[in-house]
Design a protein around this motif. Structure first.
Motif, PDB file in Angstrom:
ATOM      1  N   UNK A  59      45.699 -25.300   8.358  1.00  0.00           N
ATOM      2  CA  UNK A  59      45.039 -26.516   8.833  1.00  0.00           C
ATOM      3  C   UNK A  59      44.070 -27.052   7.796  1.00  0.00           C
ATOM      4  N   UNK A  60      43.331 -28.066   8.179  1.00  0.00           N
ATOM      5  CA  UNK A  60      42.357 -28.689   7.293  1.00  0.00           C
ATOM      6  C   UNK A  60      41.165 -27.740   7.109  1.00  0.00           C
ATOM      7  N   UNK A  61      40.691 -27.557   5.877  1.00  0.00           N
ATOM      8  CA  UNK A  61      39.567 -26.649   5.672  1.00  0.00           C
ATOM      9  C   UNK A  61      38.269 -27.208   6.263  1.00  0.00           C
ATOM     10  N   UNK A  62      37.376 -26.304   6.608  1.00  0.00           N
ATOM     11  CA  UNK A  62      36.073 -26.716   7.123  1.00  0.00           C
ATOM     12  C   UNK A  62      35.253 -27.366   6.017  1.00  0.00           C
ATOM     13  N   UNK A  63      35.357 -26.833   4.807  1.00  0.00           N
ATOM     14  CA  UNK A  63      34.562 -27.335   3.690  1.00  0.00           C
ATOM     15  C   UNK A  63      35.403 -27.359   2.431  1.00  0.00           C
ATOM     16  N   UNK A  64      35.351 -28.479   1.738  1.00  0.00           N
ATOM     17  CA  UNK A  64      35.951 -28.601   0.404  1.00  0.00           C
ATOM     18  C   UNK A  64      34.788 -28.701  -0.561  1.00  0.00           C
TER      19      UNK A  64
END
Length: 137
Positions: A59-64
């Motif tokens: 899924x989409x990461x919490x933090x980039x």
């Protein structure tokens, strides 16, 4: 006179129970936050995968990373009722082409192959005659 003493006793008893020191009476739900990380999905992330494949799995990461888009952080925080919260952080590093160079998990994830099942018997009156006031069963 009797009524006054009973009323005083009831008020006294209620005031004592209101100031109770008993902990954990109120039900608290489990609170999962962030990306739900499963050990089976995390183990599938390998060096050489591209960013789209990692995002498909986790899924989409919490933090980039704000200074370079080459590091993704997947953070999973789970607090069960009155226990201390558990945090798991999965860091995926990419090269300039978007290929995974390393993937690190801070501590091992619990295996959830067989979830706990409540095997309580709900309908124990099968085959028995129903009473007139139990029409909803």
């Amino acid at each position: 006179m009797q009524l006054k003493s009973v009323a005083v006793a009831v008020v006294f008893a209620l005031s004592l129970t209101a100031c109770s020191t008993v902990n954990k009476i109120v039900y608290r739900i489990d609170v999962p936050q962030g990306n739900y990380l499963e050990a089976s999905k995390v183990s599938q992330v390998k060096v050489g995968m591209n960013a789209q494949q990692v995002q498909y799995l986790l899924g989409t990461p919490v933090l980039v990373d704000p200074f370079s888009n080459n590091t993704w952080y997947y953070v999973f925080l789970n607090q069960k009722a009155y226990e201390t919260p558990e945090q798991h952080t999965f860091v995926v590093n990419f090269d300039s082409r978007g290929i995974v160079t390393s993937a690190d998990l801070d501590k091992p994830l619990p295996d959830v192959e067989k979830p706990e099942v409540n095997n309580a018997v709900i309908n124990a009156t099968e085959g028995q005659s129903k009473s007139w006031w139990q029409f909803w069963k």
